[in-house]
Design a protein around this motif. Sequence first.
Motif, PDB file in Angstrom:
ATOM      1  N   GLY A 211      -2.325   3.441 -11.677  1.00  0.00           N
ATOM      2  CA  GLY A 211      -3.727   3.083 -11.535  1.00  0.00           C
ATOM      3  C   GLY A 211      -4.189   3.257 -10.099  1.00  0.00           C
ATOM      4  O   GLY A 211      -4.055   4.325  -9.505  1.00  0.00           O
ATOM      5  N   ARG A 212      -4.723   2.186  -9.511  1.00  0.00           N
ATOM      6  CA  ARG A 212      -5.262   2.246  -8.165  1.00  0.00           C
ATOM      7  C   ARG A 212      -4.208   1.988  -7.095  1.00  0.00           C
ATOM      8  O   ARG A 212      -4.520   2.007  -5.913  1.00  0.00           O
ATOM      9  CB  ARG A 212      -6.397   1.231  -8.015  1.00  0.00           C
ATOM     10  N   THR A 213      -2.976   1.684  -7.485  1.00  0.00           N
ATOM     11  CA  THR A 213      -1.954   1.342  -6.504  1.00  0.00           C
ATOM     12  C   THR A 213      -0.840   2.385  -6.462  1.00  0.00           C
ATOM     13  O   THR A 213      -0.530   3.033  -7.461  1.00  0.00           O
ATOM     14  CB  THR A 213      -1.343  -0.038  -6.790  1.00  0.00           C
ATOM     15  N   ALA A 214      -0.265   2.517  -5.275  1.00  0.00           N
ATOM     16  CA  ALA A 214       0.881   3.414  -5.071  1.00  0.00           C
ATOM     17  C   ALA A 214       1.958   2.653  -4.325  1.00  0.00           C
ATOM     18  O   ALA A 214       1.666   1.842  -3.436  1.00  0.00           O
ATOM     19  CB  ALA A 214       0.460   4.647  -4.277  1.00  0.00           C
ATOM     20  N   VAL A 215       3.206   2.887  -4.691  1.00  0.00           N
ATOM     21  CA  VAL A 215       4.348   2.275  -4.017  1.00  0.00           C
ATOM     22  C   VAL A 215       5.071   3.355  -3.219  1.00  0.00           C
ATOM     23  O   VAL A 215       5.451   4.396  -3.774  1.00  0.00           O
ATOM     24  CB  VAL A 215       5.310   1.611  -5.017  1.00  0.00           C
ATOM     25  N   ASN A 216       5.219   3.112  -1.920  1.00  0.00           N
ATOM     26  CA  ASN A 216       5.836   4.086  -1.017  1.00  0.00           C
ATOM     27  C   ASN A 216       6.984   3.443  -0.253  1.00  0.00           C
ATOM     28  O   ASN A 216       6.995   2.231  -0.036  1.00  0.00           O
ATOM     29  CB  ASN A 216       4.807   4.594   0.007  1.00  0.00           C
ATOM     30  N   VAL A 217       7.930   4.268   0.153  1.00  0.00           N
ATOM     31  CA  VAL A 217       8.988   3.826   1.054  1.00  0.00           C
ATOM     32  C   VAL A 217       8.991   4.743   2.274  1.00  0.00           C
ATOM     33  O   VAL A 217       8.667   5.932   2.173  1.00  0.00           O
ATOM     34  CB  VAL A 217      10.375   3.832   0.381  1.00  0.00           C
TER      35      VAL A 217
END
Length: 269
Positions: A211-217
């Motif tokens: 959706g509107r969120t992204a998870v990054n490392v």
Amino acid sequence: MTAPPARFVLPTRFNGPPETANGGYACGYFAGLAASRHGPDVAVTLLAPPPLGTELTFHPGARRSQVRHGERLIATVAGGAGEFDAPAPVGLAAAREASTRFLGTTSHPFPTCFVCGTDRAVGDGLLLAPGAVAGRPSTVACVWTPDRSDADRRGDVGTPVVWAVLDCPGGWTDDPAEEPMVLSRMAARIYGRPAPGRPHVVVGRRLRRSGRTAVNVTALHDTDGNLIAEASSVWAAVNGTATPVVPHVHNRASAESTAEWTHGGHRAE
């Protein structure tokens, strides 16, 4: 007995969007304030854009501490950074080559950003230019050589700057010029201090988008590939609208970012 709040000011140099702090710098600053209460491994959730050049207060708590601007809640800090999935190192030459594909060169949502802004001068901004790494999908990299101005009196690059370096590259795993995003939640772990005057490599990788969120490392390595610091973060889209909506996105995204954090193996406080 409740400890009294600590008063502090975020310097205007360290902006992300205009007139508000770079998210990573602010999170790192708040993490430093919370270290004596929650330990070095913390997660910071941004609930409103941290203002610059004005007094903020840090309110220590047993399980969760708060940062406030007057009565407005800006951020919470809680112990338990969780596990990280740091991207593998990228060589110095490959990182320099990746920077030639930095999308911010032609279009940048926040060109005065302290970390990745293209309108900052050498010694004022960090001038990170993370671009796509050949052969590694959803991964960006760039070279960062810490300036003496980034170090404290002892010559060490401080915690807020290291967190800032680990912030923006994750955002460029998408195209923030096409769809602006802001940092919503971040945790970082520092194993050593980057040496001013020596090149380092910053790598960012997108784990997933929901959706509107992204998870990054993200990860910071020296030129031998040794891990200096790593981070995991949740970013929230501002729905392609202009900078003035940034003050509203954090509250809308807080529930989504907490869900993403829990799904990613991090503890949501």
